[in-house]
Design a protein around this motif. Sequence first.
Motif, PDB file in Angstrom:
ATOM      1  N   ASN A 197      62.268  56.058  49.315  1.00  0.00           N
ATOM      2  CA  ASN A 197      62.685  55.198  48.211  1.00  0.00           C
ATOM      3  C   ASN A 197      61.931  53.869  48.217  1.00  0.00           C
ATOM      4  OD1 ASN A 197      65.280  56.660  47.144  1.00  0.00           O
ATOM      5  ND2 ASN A 197      65.454  56.672  49.381  1.00  0.00           N
ATOM      6  N   ILE A 198      61.660  53.377  47.000  1.00  0.00           N
ATOM      7  CA  ILE A 198      61.024  52.071  46.806  1.00  0.00           C
ATOM      8  C   ILE A 198      62.031  51.157  46.116  1.00  0.00           C
ATOM      9  CG2 ILE A 198      59.147  50.799  45.704  1.00  0.00           C
ATOM     10  CD1 ILE A 198      57.551  53.411  45.674  1.00  0.00           C
ATOM     11  N   GLY A 199      62.182  49.965  46.642  1.00  0.00           N
ATOM     12  CA  GLY A 199      63.048  48.980  46.017  1.00  0.00           C
ATOM     13  C   GLY A 199      62.250  47.760  45.593  1.00  0.00           C
ATOM     14  N   PHE A 200      62.590  47.204  44.439  1.00  0.00           N
ATOM     15  CA  PHE A 200      61.914  45.992  43.961  1.00  0.00           C
ATOM     16  C   PHE A 200      62.929  44.869  43.856  1.00  0.00           C
ATOM     17  CE2 PHE A 200      60.560  43.227  40.383  1.00  0.00           C
ATOM     18  CZ  PHE A 200      59.428  42.690  40.993  1.00  0.00           C
ATOM     19  N   LEU A 201      62.647  43.777  44.574  1.00  0.00           N
ATOM     20  CA  LEU A 201      63.477  42.587  44.523  1.00  0.00           C
ATOM     21  C   LEU A 201      62.864  41.656  43.492  1.00  0.00           C
ATOM     22  CD1 LEU A 201      65.927  41.199  45.814  1.00  0.00           C
ATOM     23  CD2 LEU A 201      64.394  40.329  47.603  1.00  0.00           C
ATOM     24  N   ASP A 202      63.542  41.497  42.371  1.00  0.00           N
ATOM     25  CA  ASP A 202      62.962  40.835  41.208  1.00  0.00           C
ATOM     26  C   ASP A 202      63.070  39.317  41.300  1.00  0.00           C
ATOM     27  OD1 ASP A 202      61.740  40.414  38.812  1.00  0.00           O
ATOM     28  OD2 ASP A 202      63.291  41.330  37.563  1.00  0.00           O
ATOM     29  N   LEU A 203      62.443  38.772  42.302  1.00  0.00           N
ATOM     30  CA  LEU A 203      62.330  37.320  42.450  1.00  0.00           C
ATOM     31  C   LEU A 203      61.145  37.027  43.359  1.00  0.00           C
ATOM     32  CD1 LEU A 203      63.540  36.639  45.539  1.00  0.00           C
ATOM     33  CD2 LEU A 203      65.695  37.030  44.381  1.00  0.00           C
ATOM     34  N   PRO A 204      60.501  35.880  43.168  1.00  0.00           N
ATOM     35  CA  PRO A 204      59.364  35.548  44.030  1.00  0.00           C
ATOM     36  C   PRO A 204      59.836  35.123  45.420  1.00  0.00           C
ATOM     37  CG  PRO A 204      59.765  33.781  42.467  1.00  0.00           C
ATOM     38  CD  PRO A 204      60.712  34.881  42.103  1.00  0.00           C
ATOM     39  N   THR A 205      59.196  35.654  46.447  1.00  0.00           N
ATOM     40  CA  THR A 205      59.536  35.278  47.824  1.00  0.00           C
ATOM     41  C   THR A 205      58.358  34.615  48.527  1.00  0.00           C
ATOM     42  OG1 THR A 205      58.854  37.447  48.668  1.00  0.00           O
ATOM     43  CG2 THR A 205      61.172  37.186  48.033  1.00  0.00           C
ATOM     44  N   ILE A 206      57.309  34.342  47.754  1.00  0.00           N
ATOM     45  CA  ILE A 206      56.076  33.865  48.363  1.00  0.00           C
ATOM     46  C   ILE A 206      55.270  33.079  47.335  1.00  0.00           C
ATOM     47  CG2 ILE A 206      54.774  35.952  47.742  1.00  0.00           C
ATOM     48  CD1 ILE A 206      53.428  35.840  50.459  1.00  0.00           C
ATOM     49  N   ASP A 207      54.556  32.066  47.803  1.00  0.00           N
ATOM     50  CA  ASP A 207      53.555  31.399  46.970  1.00  0.00           C
ATOM     51  C   ASP A 207      52.216  32.070  47.251  1.00  0.00           C
ATOM     52  OD1 ASP A 207      55.395  29.700  45.903  1.00  0.00           O
ATOM     53  OD2 ASP A 207      54.757  27.917  47.004  1.00  0.00           O
ATOM     54  N   TYR A 208      51.698  32.759  46.249  1.00  0.00           N
ATOM     55  CA  TYR A 208      50.500  33.592  46.363  1.00  0.00           C
ATOM     56  C   TYR A 208      49.299  32.744  45.966  1.00  0.00           C
ATOM     57  CZ  TYR A 208      47.701  37.883  45.683  1.00  0.00           C
ATOM     58  OH  TYR A 208      46.751  38.881  45.748  1.00  0.00           O
ATOM     59  N   ARG A 209      48.588  32.255  46.961  1.00  0.00           N
ATOM     60  CA  ARG A 209      47.545  31.262  46.742  1.00  0.00           C
ATOM     61  C   ARG A 209      46.253  31.888  46.211  1.00  0.00           C
ATOM     62  NH1 ARG A 209      47.016  26.239  49.826  1.00  0.00           N
ATOM     63  NH2 ARG A 209      48.258  27.180  51.486  1.00  0.00           N
ATOM     64  N   GLN A 210      45.743  31.304  45.116  1.00  0.00           N
ATOM     65  CA  GLN A 210      44.473  31.746  44.541  1.00  0.00           C
ATOM     66  C   GLN A 210      43.385  30.738  44.888  1.00  0.00           C
ATOM     67  OE1 GLN A 210      44.558  34.903  42.749  1.00  0.00           O
ATOM     68  NE2 GLN A 210      46.379  34.622  44.017  1.00  0.00           N
ATOM     69  N   HIS A 211      42.306  31.257  45.491  1.00  0.00           N
ATOM     70  CA  HIS A 211      41.190  30.383  45.859  1.00  0.00           C
ATOM     71  C   HIS A 211      39.907  31.191  45.865  1.00  0.00           C
ATOM     72  CE1 HIS A 211      41.252  32.117  49.942  1.00  0.00           C
ATOM     73  NE2 HIS A 211      42.561  32.055  49.838  1.00  0.00           N
ATOM     74  N   ASP A 212      38.814  30.552  46.184  1.00  0.00           N
ATOM     75  CA  ASP A 212      37.498  31.184  46.055  1.00  0.00           C
ATOM     76  C   ASP A 212      37.287  32.358  46.990  1.00  0.00           C
ATOM     77  OD1 ASP A 212      36.888  29.361  44.136  1.00  0.00           O
ATOM     78  OD2 ASP A 212      35.761  28.018  45.458  1.00  0.00           O
ATOM     79  N   HIS A 213      38.061  32.427  48.091  1.00  0.00           N
ATOM     80  CA  HIS A 213      37.791  33.447  49.098  1.00  0.00           C
ATOM     81  C   HIS A 213      38.859  34.535  49.153  1.00  0.00           C
ATOM     82  CE1 HIS A 213      34.518  30.921  50.404  1.00  0.00           C
ATOM     83  NE2 HIS A 213      35.350  29.909  50.574  1.00  0.00           N
ATOM     84  N   ASN A 214      39.685  34.639  48.122  1.00  0.00           N
ATOM     85  CA  ASN A 214      40.661  35.738  48.079  1.00  0.00           C
ATOM     86  C   ASN A 214      39.948  37.082  48.106  1.00  0.00           C
ATOM     87  OD1 ASN A 214      42.394  33.507  46.888  1.00  0.00           O
ATOM     88  ND2 ASN A 214      43.834  35.193  46.952  1.00  0.00           N
ATOM     89  N   SER A 215      40.354  37.976  49.029  1.00  0.00           N
ATOM     90  CA  SER A 215      39.810  39.337  48.989  1.00  0.00           C
ATOM     91  C   SER A 215      40.471  40.129  47.875  1.00  0.00           C
ATOM     92  CB  SER A 215      40.027  40.037  50.337  1.00  0.00           C
ATOM     93  OG  SER A 215      41.396  40.105  50.661  1.00  0.00           O
ATOM     94  N   VAL A 216      41.738  39.829  47.610  1.00  0.00           N
ATOM     95  CA  VAL A 216      42.455  40.403  46.463  1.00  0.00           C
ATOM     96  C   VAL A 216      43.182  39.252  45.807  1.00  0.00           C
ATOM     97  CG1 VAL A 216      44.215  42.026  45.710  1.00  0.00           C
ATOM     98  CG2 VAL A 216      42.775  42.602  47.672  1.00  0.00           C
ATOM     99  N   GLY A 217      43.049  39.115  44.502  1.00  0.00           N
ATOM    100  CA  GLY A 217      43.665  37.983  43.843  1.00  0.00           C
ATOM    101  C   GLY A 217      44.387  38.352  42.575  1.00  0.00           C
TER     102      GLY A 217
END
Length: 322
Positions: A211-231
Amino acid sequence: MSKPVVDILLATYNGEKYIEELLESICEQTYKEWHLLIQDDCSKDRTREFLINFRNKCISKGMDPKKIEILNNEHRYGSAKANFINMLSHCRSDYIMFCDQDDVWHTDKVEKTLKYIKKIEKKYSKGMPALVHTDLRVVDQHLNPLSESFFSYMNLWKNADINRLLIQNNITGCTVMINRSLCDYLKKVQDSSYILMHDHFAGLIAGVFGNIGFLDLPTIDYRQHDHNSVGAADARSLSYLLHRYRMGKDEFRRSLEASVNQIKYFLELYNEELEKLPDKKSCLEGFAHLFNMKKIKRCYFYMRNHVMKYGFLRKVMQIIWG
């Protein structure tokens, strides 16, 4: 009854710029029963030095030396997915989380995710693979908000749809928690070159066998910068749509071929377990043989099995180029 320990896996490589903010955010978690496992992939900067200094600082303040463990490796794995897969062999806890080096965790991330995965296990079975992922707040390199929802920003679906997962991933590894059962399945991966990413493969395992569950709220600040391998990128913007279009058929087909090869490897690893799930096995086998089908038959397979990307333009590209 004692609280379960959560293993947090941190794969690092040349991450000295943001690593301390990430480590501080883990130490500030409201849920305190965690064990941080770190494996640096032979960084060329001072990342390992930063990690050792941070650990020593925590110990000097009274932290149990076993709480933060820095693993030694003499050769490069060359990718985050290979690094994470290797670290699974060091896990001893019933619950495991993945962690990226440049993000900032919200203080209740572990607490809320653990509560949700235990709810799923109670509803179904603790012996079944379970995965929980969450939304993310998208921020710039200085942590200024770009979007309160990664899913809205990237125009992704939220529900657990295994058919769509075959061709498009909506699970972001740095938000993921898996249970011991799923970990045991994932540890069977011997060659990570066949998988797209560890989070995508974990999602396939959970979608097929558990089973997969999705918690519909942000739990992290996902930082975007020049060296992101995935952004992240604004998937509804004109510039993004033009970029995707300019990538063209060849890039789309390369991506599709990689997805097909991933499912072929999945079938190889879990063939025995899939014998008990004939309908799911049939769908997986159909996807694995996409390139043996003529165009009309491929399109029929997509529609009959609901193996469609999310978003109008993505669907159009899939039908035209896929």
